[in-house]
Design a protein around this motif. Sequence first.
Motif, PDB file in Angstrom:
ATOM      1  N   MET A 156       0.761  -1.374  -0.021  1.00  0.00           N
ATOM      2  CA  MET A 156       0.048  -0.096   0.108  1.00  0.00           C
ATOM      3  C   MET A 156       0.909   1.412  -0.008  1.00  0.00           C
ATOM      4  SD  MET A 156      -2.833  -1.111   2.684  1.00  0.00           S
ATOM      5  CE  MET A 156      -3.997   0.530   2.512  1.00  0.00           C
ATOM      6  N   PHE A 157       1.981   1.184   0.576  1.00  0.00           N
ATOM      7  CA  PHE A 157       2.869   2.504   0.749  1.00  0.00           C
ATOM      8  C   PHE A 157       4.163   2.430   0.464  1.00  0.00           C
ATOM      9  CE2 PHE A 157      -0.373   4.605   3.564  1.00  0.00           C
ATOM     10  CZ  PHE A 157      -0.925   3.444   4.217  1.00  0.00           C
ATOM     11  N   GLN A 158       4.831   1.565  -0.011  1.00  0.00           N
ATOM     12  CA  GLN A 158       6.243   1.280  -0.535  1.00  0.00           C
ATOM     13  C   GLN A 158       6.156   0.720  -1.899  1.00  0.00           C
ATOM     14  OE1 GLN A 158       8.965   2.416   1.222  1.00  0.00           O
ATOM     15  NE2 GLN A 158       7.434   3.260   2.926  1.00  0.00           N
ATOM     16  N   LEU A 159       5.387   0.271  -2.420  1.00  0.00           N
ATOM     17  CA  LEU A 159       5.309  -0.244  -3.667  1.00  0.00           C
ATOM     18  C   LEU A 159       6.026   0.629  -4.831  1.00  0.00           C
ATOM     19  CD1 LEU A 159       4.893  -2.578  -5.263  1.00  0.00           C
ATOM     20  CD2 LEU A 159       2.409  -1.890  -5.963  1.00  0.00           C
ATOM     21  N   GLN A 160       5.505   1.882  -4.834  1.00  0.00           N
ATOM     22  CA  GLN A 160       6.087   2.843  -5.753  1.00  0.00           C
ATOM     23  C   GLN A 160       7.637   3.019  -5.628  1.00  0.00           C
ATOM     24  OE1 GLN A 160       4.066   6.315  -5.969  1.00  0.00           O
ATOM     25  NE2 GLN A 160       4.800   7.178  -8.074  1.00  0.00           N
ATOM     26  N   GLU A 161       7.930   3.012  -4.272  1.00  0.00           N
ATOM     27  CA  GLU A 161       9.518   3.567  -3.934  1.00  0.00           C
ATOM     28  C   GLU A 161      10.390   2.165  -4.239  1.00  0.00           C
ATOM     29  OE1 GLU A 161       8.329   6.457  -0.359  1.00  0.00           O
ATOM     30  OE2 GLU A 161       9.827   4.858  -0.057  1.00  0.00           O
ATOM     31  N   LEU A 162       9.650   1.133  -3.886  1.00  0.00           N
ATOM     32  CA  LEU A 162      10.794  -0.167  -3.909  1.00  0.00           C
ATOM     33  C   LEU A 162      10.642  -0.616  -5.537  1.00  0.00           C
ATOM     34  CD1 LEU A 162       9.149  -2.202  -0.992  1.00  0.00           C
ATOM     35  CD2 LEU A 162      11.524  -1.273  -1.254  1.00  0.00           C
ATOM     36  N   GLY A 163       9.539  -0.812  -6.353  1.00  0.00           N
ATOM     37  CA  GLY A 163       9.637  -1.201  -7.518  1.00  0.00           C
ATOM     38  C   GLY A 163       8.815  -2.539  -7.487  1.00  0.00           C
ATOM     39  N   PHE A 164       8.136  -2.972  -8.612  1.00  0.00           N
ATOM     40  CA  PHE A 164       7.469  -4.018  -8.696  1.00  0.00           C
ATOM     41  C   PHE A 164       8.429  -5.495  -8.607  1.00  0.00           C
ATOM     42  CE2 PHE A 164       3.624  -6.483  -9.219  1.00  0.00           C
ATOM     43  CZ  PHE A 164       4.185  -7.661  -9.815  1.00  0.00           C
ATOM     44  N   GLN A 165       9.497  -5.093  -9.169  1.00  0.00           N
ATOM     45  CA  GLN A 165      10.432  -6.467  -9.045  1.00  0.00           C
ATOM     46  C   GLN A 165      11.070  -6.581  -7.868  1.00  0.00           C
ATOM     47  OE1 GLN A 165      11.020  -8.462 -11.802  1.00  0.00           O
ATOM     48  NE2 GLN A 165      12.318  -9.861 -10.402  1.00  0.00           N
ATOM     49  N   LEU A 166      11.416  -5.623  -7.069  1.00  0.00           N
ATOM     50  CA  LEU A 166      11.739  -5.961  -5.620  1.00  0.00           C
ATOM     51  C   LEU A 166      10.897  -6.169  -4.715  1.00  0.00           C
ATOM     52  CD1 LEU A 166      14.135  -5.431  -3.970  1.00  0.00           C
ATOM     53  CD2 LEU A 166      13.602  -3.112  -3.530  1.00  0.00           C
ATOM     54  N   PHE A 167       9.513  -5.849  -5.142  1.00  0.00           N
ATOM     55  CA  PHE A 167       8.358  -6.409  -4.070  1.00  0.00           C
ATOM     56  C   PHE A 167       8.318  -7.919  -4.392  1.00  0.00           C
ATOM     57  CE2 PHE A 167       3.749  -7.169  -3.586  1.00  0.00           C
ATOM     58  CZ  PHE A 167       3.642  -6.710  -2.194  1.00  0.00           C
ATOM     59  N   CYS A 168       8.319  -8.314  -5.651  1.00  0.00           N
ATOM     60  CA  CYS A 168       8.128  -9.699  -6.054  1.00  0.00           C
ATOM     61  C   CYS A 168       9.179 -10.501  -5.375  1.00  0.00           C
ATOM     62  CB  CYS A 168       8.176  -9.753  -7.485  1.00  0.00           C
ATOM     63  SG  CYS A 168       6.834  -9.098  -8.227  1.00  0.00           S
ATOM     64  N   ASP A 169      10.525 -10.035  -5.341  1.00  0.00           N
ATOM     65  CA  ASP A 169      11.422 -10.744  -4.549  1.00  0.00           C
ATOM     66  C   ASP A 169      11.330 -10.746  -2.913  1.00  0.00           C
ATOM     67  OD1 ASP A 169      14.066  -9.163  -6.623  1.00  0.00           O
ATOM     68  OD2 ASP A 169      12.754 -10.918  -6.905  1.00  0.00           O
ATOM     69  N   ILE A 170      10.817  -9.772  -2.517  1.00  0.00           N
ATOM     70  CA  ILE A 170      10.347  -9.828  -1.152  1.00  0.00           C
ATOM     71  C   ILE A 170       9.398 -10.896  -0.855  1.00  0.00           C
ATOM     72  CG2 ILE A 170       9.183  -8.426   0.930  1.00  0.00           C
ATOM     73  CD1 ILE A 170      10.881  -5.988  -0.215  1.00  0.00           C
ATOM     74  N   VAL A 171       8.209 -10.761  -1.598  1.00  0.00           N
ATOM     75  CA  VAL A 171       7.402 -11.731  -1.610  1.00  0.00           C
ATOM     76  C   VAL A 171       7.793 -13.354  -1.809  1.00  0.00           C
ATOM     77  CG1 VAL A 171       4.910 -12.554  -2.516  1.00  0.00           C
ATOM     78  CG2 VAL A 171       5.392 -10.122  -2.063  1.00  0.00           C
ATOM     79  N   LYS A 172       8.549 -13.605  -2.838  1.00  0.00           N
ATOM     80  CA  LYS A 172       9.023 -14.878  -3.114  1.00  0.00           C
ATOM     81  C   LYS A 172       9.921 -15.260  -1.819  1.00  0.00           C
ATOM     82  CE  LYS A 172       8.957 -14.324  -8.149  1.00  0.00           C
ATOM     83  NZ  LYS A 172       9.801 -14.228  -9.295  1.00  0.00           N
ATOM     84  N   ALA A 173      10.629 -14.283  -1.229  1.00  0.00           N
ATOM     85  CA  ALA A 173      11.276 -14.762  -0.140  1.00  0.00           C
ATOM     86  C   ALA A 173      10.646 -15.491   1.171  1.00  0.00           C
ATOM     87  CB  ALA A 173      12.188 -13.652   0.511  1.00  0.00           C
ATOM     88  N   GLN A 174       9.224 -15.336   1.026  1.00  0.00           N
ATOM     89  CA  GLN A 174       8.430 -15.891   2.139  1.00  0.00           C
ATOM     90  C   GLN A 174       7.829 -17.386   1.531  1.00  0.00           C
ATOM     91  OE1 GLN A 174       8.290 -14.089   4.912  1.00  0.00           O
ATOM     92  NE2 GLN A 174       9.345 -12.393   3.687  1.00  0.00           N
ATOM     93  N   PRO A 175       7.541 -18.123   2.715  1.00  0.00           N
ATOM     94  CA  PRO A 175       7.102 -19.331   2.397  1.00  0.00           C
ATOM     95  C   PRO A 175       5.815 -19.540   1.259  1.00  0.00           C
ATOM     96  CG  PRO A 175       7.238 -19.274   4.643  1.00  0.00           C
ATOM     97  CD  PRO A 175       7.370 -17.937   4.059  1.00  0.00           C
ATOM     98  N   VAL A 176       5.978 -20.270   0.294  1.00  0.00           N
ATOM     99  CA  VAL A 176       5.041 -20.210  -0.515  1.00  0.00           C
ATOM    100  C   VAL A 176       3.507 -20.494  -0.546  1.00  0.00           C
ATOM    101  CG1 VAL A 176       4.360 -21.260  -3.038  1.00  0.00           C
ATOM    102  CG2 VAL A 176       6.829 -21.068  -2.341  1.00  0.00           C
ATOM    103  N   ASP A 177       3.422 -21.335   0.598  1.00  0.00           N
ATOM    104  CA  ASP A 177       2.007 -21.779   0.862  1.00  0.00           C
ATOM    105  C   ASP A 177       1.269 -20.704   1.889  1.00  0.00           C
ATOM    106  OD1 ASP A 177       2.686 -23.620   3.819  1.00  0.00           O
ATOM    107  OD2 ASP A 177       3.700 -22.080   3.085  1.00  0.00           O
ATOM    108  N   LYS A 178       2.016 -19.482   2.138  1.00  0.00           N
ATOM    109  CA  LYS A 178       1.394 -18.359   2.895  1.00  0.00           C
ATOM    110  C   LYS A 178       1.196 -17.239   2.067  1.00  0.00           C
ATOM    111  CE  LYS A 178       3.808 -19.767   7.150  1.00  0.00           C
ATOM    112  NZ  LYS A 178       4.436 -19.334   8.336  1.00  0.00           N
ATOM    113  N   MET A 179       1.888 -17.214   0.902  1.00  0.00           N
ATOM    114  CA  MET A 179       1.835 -16.023   0.018  1.00  0.00           C
ATOM    115  C   MET A 179       0.732 -16.556  -1.215  1.00  0.00           C
ATOM    116  SD  MET A 179       3.715 -13.590   1.023  1.00  0.00           S
ATOM    117  CE  MET A 179       2.959 -14.186   2.635  1.00  0.00           C
ATOM    118  N   HIS A 180       0.692 -17.868  -1.634  1.00  0.00           N
ATOM    119  CA  HIS A 180      -0.119 -18.097  -2.746  1.00  0.00           C
ATOM    120  C   HIS A 180      -1.214 -19.127  -2.476  1.00  0.00           C
ATOM    121  CE1 HIS A 180       2.797 -15.675  -5.331  1.00  0.00           C
ATOM    122  NE2 HIS A 180       3.551 -16.272  -4.573  1.00  0.00           N
ATOM    123  N   LYS A 181      -2.454 -19.128  -3.160  1.00  0.00           N
ATOM    124  CA  LYS A 181      -3.368 -20.347  -2.983  1.00  0.00           C
ATOM    125  C   LYS A 181      -3.927 -20.278  -4.456  1.00  0.00           C
ATOM    126  CE  LYS A 181      -3.106 -21.423   1.424  1.00  0.00           C
ATOM    127  NZ  LYS A 181      -2.531 -22.686   1.974  1.00  0.00           N
TER     128      LYS A 181
END
Length: 553
Positions: free
Chosen positions: A92-117
Amino acid sequence: MAYYGKCIETVIEQLNKFQPEKDSPEQFLEATSTALQTLSPQKQAFVLELLSGCLEYRKLMAVVVDAFYVRAGWLCPRADYSLFQVICYLAMFQLQELGFQLFCDIVKAQPVDKMHKVPRSTYQPPKEQQLLEMAKRFNRWKAEELLLQANIEEMRCAVPRSQGEPPMQASKKKLQLQLMPQIMKTSKLTFYKPSEVPVKLNTAAILREGSLYQQQVEKELQRVDQLVDGAGDFSEFLEWQKKMQAKDREEELTAGECRRLLGKLSREEAILARQHVMQENKQKANQKKEETAELLQQCAERRLQEEKSMKELVEQVTEAQKNIKLVQMKLLKDRRQTVQEVMEESRELLQRSAETAKEEQKRRCELISQLRALETQPMRKGKLVDLTQIPGYGLEGEMSVVELRERLALLKESQRREEEEKRDQIIQGKRARSQELQNRLEQISLCRAAMGRSAALRWEEKKARSAAPGVSSQDERVLELQRKVEEKVAERRRKQATLKSVPVPAPRPARTKAWAHLEQQHWRDLQQSRERRLRTLQLSTSAAGHGRRQEAA
């Protein structure tokens, strides 16, 4: 990715420690910054920035995450609440500063079963597809049958029949021989397409597919505009891509041949190892047979010693059973005394229970008489109520029961009118939405037809490419593997021939006379001991039966 995963873990750990009732955000951030002195400056700044943002907007994050748990997160554990708060803040607040690619890397660093269904229905084929397959098979079978009947009708007059056979059987035999080559040559047959079965799609699927086709159309229009403006053609790139794909296919074919030869080589090696194990097992079996012969002789000697000891034990048991009758007589006397005592106690208890029952009966009779006396007393009649009268308690807005009922009826009528108006609005909205979905479905059907034609063209090209010649047999790896396989096969055959020529081991020597004598003596002694045990059991059972009869008397 591991770097961001560790940062998120530290933020989640600190958020779990924060207590809004006791701690203030400023003091908590100061304490956290002192605790994170061991981290690098970049990691420390990233963690503190995330932590301060989550604490500042924690009420907003709580609203979003609670809504997620209510709507779609009923399978997610409550322990991941802070994780979802951090991801929501970043989105909500840091997506424009981080960039979409960096945000995707942060999400991918988390467990898959908790981020995707993706739902279970995605992996299950629809029923309409099965119906289409059944219709295709039925139409194919029907077309083949019609073609065969048509060929039989055409050739029926031209085939002579034999004298001893009826006309239909003779024609069938002749036509089976004459028409089989023609039928095998007909590779292309004309089949009728099955009637299109309507596929039911929900609103989300229609909108998703419509937006997908719309994006494809926009991309194609942009590509055409670029070509009109003078952009370069992709023909050279496509030609290079085809060459590389052909090279990759050749490499795949060689790799497949290598895998097949490796499997064959491993099979030959396994057979050789099995033959080696069989040879070792035969040697071990011969050794075991010799050892068992020795052990059997030792066991026979031990059995003779055990039989001698058993004879001594049986003699001792018979002497001990002689004193059993005296013990049984004493037990009978003791049991009679205990029975008499128990009978006297039971008589006393029965007398006491009868006295208590009589007292309880008296109490019940007294209570029944009191209740009947109360029932005979006269009852007061209720007061009449006037529904049109105001109670007069001095409150504002006092009204009678009749007026209250009229007002309630008016209120229900107004609520019914409002519900009807809302229902009409909902029906009009549904009609407009269904019309929009119908238009989207028409666009989707047109796009599907176009995509089907392009897929058919691609399939023809793929079939033409697959009809190309296979792997050249001159590859060095393939030749080397073939040579190894031939060597292993020859070695296996040689070892198999040697195993067949191994002499059969000599049979076990026959039993000696001493061994047979010992065995006969053992079985004879065993039979005698069983007879002695049977006699002692009969004596003990007869004595016990006599004691029971005396006790019953």
